[in-house]
Design a protein around this motif. Structure first.
Motif, PDB file in Angstrom:
ATOM      1  N   MET A   1     134.179 123.677  81.871  1.00 20.13           N
ATOM      2  CA  MET A   1     132.744 123.573  81.630  1.00 20.13           C
ATOM      3  C   MET A   1     132.460 122.355  80.759  1.00 20.13           C
ATOM      4  SD  MET A   1     130.206 126.257  79.703  1.00 20.13           S
ATOM      5  CE  MET A   1     130.565 127.570  80.870  1.00 20.13           C
ATOM      6  N   LYS A   2     131.475 121.557  81.155  1.00 21.35           N
ATOM      7  CA  LYS A   2     131.060 120.388  80.379  1.00 21.35           C
ATOM      8  C   LYS A   2     129.696 120.683  79.758  1.00 21.35           C
ATOM      9  CE  LYS A   2     132.035 116.275  81.567  1.00 21.35           C
ATOM     10  NZ  LYS A   2     132.049 114.954  82.230  1.00 21.35           N
ATOM     11  N   ILE A   3     129.630 120.533  78.441  1.00 21.07           N
ATOM     12  CA  ILE A   3     128.447 120.925  77.681  1.00 21.07           C
ATOM     13  C   ILE A   3     127.898 119.725  76.921  1.00 21.07           C
ATOM     14  CG2 ILE A   3     127.622 122.347  75.759  1.00 21.07           C
ATOM     15  CD1 ILE A   3     129.784 124.394  76.524  1.00 21.07           C
ATOM     16  N   LEU A   4     126.585 119.556  76.974  1.00 22.00           N
ATOM     17  CA  LEU A   4     125.891 118.591  76.133  1.00 22.00           C
ATOM     18  C   LEU A   4     125.034 119.366  75.133  1.00 22.00           C
ATOM     19  CD1 LEU A   4     124.929 115.676  75.436  1.00 22.00           C
ATOM     20  CD2 LEU A   4     123.040 116.070  77.051  1.00 22.00           C
ATOM     21  N   VAL A   5     125.107 118.964  73.861  1.00 20.18           N
ATOM     22  CA  VAL A   5     124.253 119.545  72.832  1.00 20.18           C
ATOM     23  C   VAL A   5     123.362 118.438  72.283  1.00 20.18           C
ATOM     24  CG1 VAL A   5     124.143 120.715  70.608  1.00 20.18           C
ATOM     25  CG2 VAL A   5     125.986 121.265  72.207  1.00 20.18           C
ATOM     26  N   ILE A   6     122.063 118.689  72.244  1.00 20.20           N
ATOM     27  CA  ILE A   6     121.148 117.812  71.505  1.00 20.20           C
ATOM     28  C   ILE A   6     121.110 118.346  70.083  1.00 20.20           C
ATOM     29  CG2 ILE A   6     118.838 116.839  71.358  1.00 20.20           C
ATOM     30  CD1 ILE A   6     120.396 116.042  73.893  1.00 20.20           C
ATOM     31  N   GLY A   7     121.746 117.612  69.174  1.00 19.13           N
ATOM     32  CA  GLY A   7     121.965 118.115  67.825  1.00 19.13           C
ATOM     33  C   GLY A   7     120.788 117.882  66.895  1.00 19.13           C
ATOM     34  N   PRO A   8     120.831 118.489  65.722  1.00 14.64           N
ATOM     35  CA  PRO A   8     119.774 118.302  64.716  1.00 14.64           C
ATOM     36  C   PRO A   8     119.817 116.890  64.140  1.00 14.64           C
ATOM     37  CG  PRO A   8     121.205 120.175  64.196  1.00 14.64           C
ATOM     38  CD  PRO A   8     121.878 119.402  65.258  1.00 14.64           C
ATOM     39  N   SER A   9     118.745 116.543  63.422  1.00 16.70           N
ATOM     40  CA  SER A   9     118.637 115.208  62.833  1.00 16.70           C
ATOM     41  C   SER A   9     119.046 115.162  61.366  1.00 16.70           C
ATOM     42  CB  SER A   9     117.192 114.699  62.959  1.00 16.70           C
ATOM     43  OG  SER A   9     116.827 114.556  64.307  1.00 16.70           O
ATOM     44  N   TRP A  10     119.102 116.314  60.702  1.00 14.06           N
ATOM     45  CA  TRP A  10     119.377 116.347  59.268  1.00 14.06           C
ATOM     46  C   TRP A  10     120.838 116.716  59.008  1.00 14.06           C
ATOM     47  CZ3 TRP A  10     115.520 114.180  56.758  1.00 14.06           C
ATOM     48  CH2 TRP A  10     114.229 114.292  57.274  1.00 14.06           C
ATOM     49  N   VAL A  11     121.380 116.185  57.920  1.00  8.21           N
ATOM     50  CA  VAL A  11     122.795 116.371  57.604  1.00  8.21           C
ATOM     51  C   VAL A  11     123.147 117.847  57.458  1.00  8.21           C
ATOM     52  CG1 VAL A  11     124.532 116.022  55.796  1.00  8.21           C
ATOM     53  CG2 VAL A  11     123.159 114.094  56.599  1.00  8.21           C
ATOM     54  N   GLY A  12     122.393 118.585  56.656  1.00 10.34           N
ATOM     55  CA  GLY A  12     122.708 120.002  56.454  1.00 10.34           C
ATOM     56  C   GLY A  12     122.633 120.793  57.740  1.00 10.34           C
ATOM     57  N   ASP A  13     121.610 120.529  58.556  1.00  8.95           N
ATOM     58  CA  ASP A  13     121.471 121.234  59.826  1.00  8.95           C
ATOM     59  C   ASP A  13     122.628 120.908  60.764  1.00  8.95           C
ATOM     60  OD1 ASP A  13     119.115 122.013  58.686  1.00  8.95           O
ATOM     61  OD2 ASP A  13     117.814 120.926  60.064  1.00  8.95           O
ATOM     62  N   MET A  14     123.071 119.645  60.746  1.00  9.25           N
ATOM     63  CA  MET A  14     124.194 119.269  61.607  1.00  9.25           C
ATOM     64  C   MET A  14     125.467 119.997  61.187  1.00  9.25           C
ATOM     65  SD  MET A  14     125.257 117.713  64.221  1.00  9.25           S
ATOM     66  CE  MET A  14     123.999 116.512  64.656  1.00  9.25           C
ATOM     67  N   VAL A  15     125.677 120.136  59.886  1.00  8.83           N
ATOM     68  CA  VAL A  15     126.845 120.887  59.422  1.00  8.83           C
ATOM     69  C   VAL A  15     126.773 122.324  59.927  1.00  8.83           C
ATOM     70  CG1 VAL A  15     128.049 121.809  57.408  1.00  8.83           C
ATOM     71  CG2 VAL A  15     127.227 119.455  57.381  1.00  8.83           C
ATOM     72  N   ARG A  83     125.885 122.400  81.391  1.00 10.14           N
ATOM     73  CA  ARG A  83     125.019 123.175  80.515  1.00 10.14           C
ATOM     74  C   ARG A  83     124.593 122.298  79.337  1.00 10.14           C
ATOM     75  NH1 ARG A  83     127.469 128.862  78.563  1.00 10.14           N
ATOM     76  NH2 ARG A  83     127.404 129.171  80.840  1.00 10.14           N
ATOM     77  N   ALA A  84     123.356 122.490  78.888  1.00 10.80           N
ATOM     78  CA  ALA A  84     122.865 121.788  77.699  1.00 10.80           C
ATOM     79  C   ALA A  84     122.271 122.795  76.722  1.00 10.80           C
ATOM     80  CB  ALA A  84     121.809 120.754  78.078  1.00 10.80           C
ATOM     81  N   GLN A 104     121.779 124.013  83.665  1.00  7.27           N
ATOM     82  CA  GLN A 104     121.360 125.072  82.747  1.00  7.27           C
ATOM     83  C   GLN A 104     120.992 124.444  81.411  1.00  7.27           C
ATOM     84  OE1 GLN A 104     124.275 128.134  82.097  1.00  7.27           O
ATOM     85  NE2 GLN A 104     122.802 129.589  81.235  1.00  7.27           N
ATOM     86  N   ARG A 105     119.747 124.640  80.982  1.00  7.77           N
ATOM     87  CA  ARG A 105     119.224 123.993  79.780  1.00  7.77           C
ATOM     88  C   ARG A 105     118.665 125.082  78.856  1.00  7.77           C
ATOM     89  NH1 ARG A 105     117.325 121.530  84.239  1.00  7.77           N
ATOM     90  NH2 ARG A 105     115.151 122.175  83.874  1.00  7.77           N
ATOM     91  N   ILE A 106     119.326 125.263  77.710  1.00  7.55           N
ATOM     92  CA  ILE A 106     119.126 126.441  76.859  1.00  7.55           C
ATOM     93  C   ILE A 106     118.524 126.034  75.521  1.00  7.55           C
ATOM     94  CG2 ILE A 106     120.315 128.380  75.744  1.00  7.55           C
ATOM     95  CD1 ILE A 106     122.604 127.808  77.863  1.00  7.55           C
ATOM     96  N   GLY A 107     117.559 126.812  75.046  1.00  7.57           N
ATOM     97  CA  GLY A 107     117.003 126.562  73.727  1.00  7.57           C
ATOM     98  C   GLY A 107     115.925 127.580  73.394  1.00  7.57           C
ATOM     99  N   TRP A 108     115.463 127.533  72.133  1.00  8.76           N
ATOM    100  CA  TRP A 108     114.368 128.395  71.719  1.00  8.76           C
ATOM    101  C   TRP A 108     113.040 127.833  72.207  1.00  8.76           C
ATOM    102  CZ3 TRP A 108     115.884 132.960  70.290  1.00  8.76           C
ATOM    103  CH2 TRP A 108     117.115 133.119  69.649  1.00  8.76           C
ATOM    104  N   ARG A 109     112.020 128.665  72.259  1.00  7.77           N
ATOM    105  CA  ARG A 109     110.772 128.298  72.927  1.00  7.77           C
ATOM    106  C   ARG A 109     110.135 127.062  72.303  1.00  7.77           C
ATOM    107  NH1 ARG A 109     106.252 132.778  73.787  1.00  7.77           N
ATOM    108  NH2 ARG A 109     106.499 132.877  71.521  1.00  7.77           N
ATOM    109  N   GLY A 110     109.880 126.908  71.112  1.00  4.24           N
ATOM    110  CA  GLY A 110     109.402 125.662  70.530  1.00  4.24           C
ATOM    111  C   GLY A 110     108.107 125.124  71.125  1.00  4.24           C
ATOM    112  N   GLU A 111     107.991 123.765  71.176  1.00  2.00           N
ATOM    113  CA  GLU A 111     106.758 123.086  71.557  1.00  2.00           C
ATOM    114  C   GLU A 111     106.616 122.951  73.083  1.00  2.00           C
ATOM    115  OE1 GLU A 111     106.530 119.919  67.794  1.00  2.00           O
ATOM    116  OE2 GLU A 111     106.978 119.222  69.810  1.00  2.00           O
ATOM    117  N   MET A 112     105.997 123.887  73.730  1.00  2.00           N
ATOM    118  CA  MET A 112     105.628 123.737  75.144  1.00  2.00           C
ATOM    119  C   MET A 112     106.775 123.194  75.994  1.00  2.00           C
ATOM    120  SD  MET A 112     102.574 124.893  75.470  1.00  2.00           S
ATOM    121  CE  MET A 112     102.153 124.263  77.073  1.00  2.00           C
TER     122      MET A 112
END
Length: 345
Positions: A1-15, A83-84, A104-112
């Motif tokens: 399986m090959k997975i792409l993650v769009i990661g957070p922008s802040w250092v603490g969140d990335m950790v 999957r992302a 397959q693109r997975i995430g929380w509902r967020g902005e529209m």
């Protein structure tokens, strides 16, 4: 399986997002995980053995840049991701996996984001009160989990630094080879309201130097001045044991320096989360921000906070912009908690 993650922008969140990557590798041992992140966060990804490749997100925080996101997505099609996972909740963060035609693109509902995400989750904040739980929950089928209890055991972040790197960094910054290092992280985003006062840090540093330690002060360039005030507040004969490295290191070097420390005292900041992920004895000082949402994820961490609940405060109303609840945390209390953590090490 090959997975792409769009990661957070802040250092603490990335950790904290490493808990997701560790969970994905536990569930899919042969999975290959690539993470797209801003330049600042790439050194952290290089410390996470679960990551196959760290991909640069070239767009600044807050920019839509629709055409550039489309080009980035189309260029990723040749990687054939299965999957992302999209960790930020913004509309724009879901565009690249959509343009990359990842099935397959997975995430929380967020902005529209209907349509951009095709496995969209609706967050129950009471069921998943911590940010790290919200990241990890995405690794599971949404029918399989209903609360944070279903995520047990939660795999905590674990950054990796070698002993050789720690020895080398001590030479690079000419640290005293005869004294153990205590790291102080006096900075925090959004100004002094989240910061323990510099004069309290100075009193703490004075006590620790008298007890035979040396002090390194870590942070960003904008923390250099407050760190300098801490050093200058020390007795003159103790200043040789206090090193103001705020703004003098790369994030990569800061990670290695924290690994070389005997213990860390920090405000609620990205460096605090790095210290926790390196399993350092840690005293985390909180004021208006809420440790129940983004606590240090370590058994060696102790949180000191004198108030309860979340307070949306960006500017302190007390001396020099500090928050009164942080002023009220006395250096003696921090010294006692620190030595308790060191004894439990």
């Amino acid at each position: 399986m090959k997975i792409l993650v769009i990661g957070p922008s802040w250092v603490g969140d990335m950790v904290m997002s490493q808990s997701l990557y560790r969970t994905l590798k536990a569930k899919h041992v042969t999975a290959s995980i690539d993470v797209m992140a801003p330049q600042l966060c790439l050194p952290l990804l290089n410390r996470m053995p679960e990551i196959n490749q760290a991909l640069l997100m070239p767009l600044g925080h807050g920019r839509l840049a629709l055409g550039q996101r489309r080009r980035l997505g189309v260029a990723l099609r040749e990687k054939n991701y299965d999957r992302a996972y999209v960790l930020p909740n913004s509309f724009k963060s879901a565009l690249i996996p959509f343009f990359a035609a990842i099935p397959q693109r997975i995430g929380w509902r967020g902005e529209m984001r209907y349509g951009l995400l095709n496995d969209i989750r609706i967050l129950n904040t009471l069921a998943f009160p911590m940010m790290v739980q919200r990241y990890v929950a995405l690794a599971y089928d949404k029918q399989a989990i209903s609360s944070s209890a279903d995520l047990s055991p939660l795999l905590r972040p674990q950054l990796h630094v070698s002993n050789a790197e720690q020895i080398a960094i001590s030479h690079t910054f000419a640290l005293n080879p005869h004294r153990s290092i205590i790291g102080l992280c006096p900075g925090a985003e959004f100004g002094p309201a989240k910061r323990w006062p510099h004069y309290h840090y100075a009193a703490l540093a004075q006590q620790l130097i008298n007890d035979g330690y040396q002090i390194i002060l870590l942070g960003s360039p904008k923390d250099h001045q407050v760190a300098q005030e801490i050093c200058l507040a020390l007795d003159e004969n103790n200043r040789d044991y206090c090193f103001n490295l705020a703004g003098q290191t790369s994030l990569e070097q800061a990670v290695i320096l924290i690994a070389a420390c005997h213990a860390i005292v920090s405000n609620d900041s990205g460096l605090m989360h790095i210290a926790a992920a390196l399993d350092k004895p840690l005293i985390a000082l909180y004021g208006p921000s809420n440790p129940e949402f983004t606590p240090p994820l370590s058994d060696k961490a102790a949180v000191i906070r004198l108030i309860k609940g979340y307070q949306r405060i960006r500017r302190g109303d007390a001396d020099q912009g500090y928050h009164q609840s942080l002023i009220d945390i006395k250096p003696e209390q921090v010294v006692t908690a620190l030595y308790q953590q060191l004894l439990a090490k």
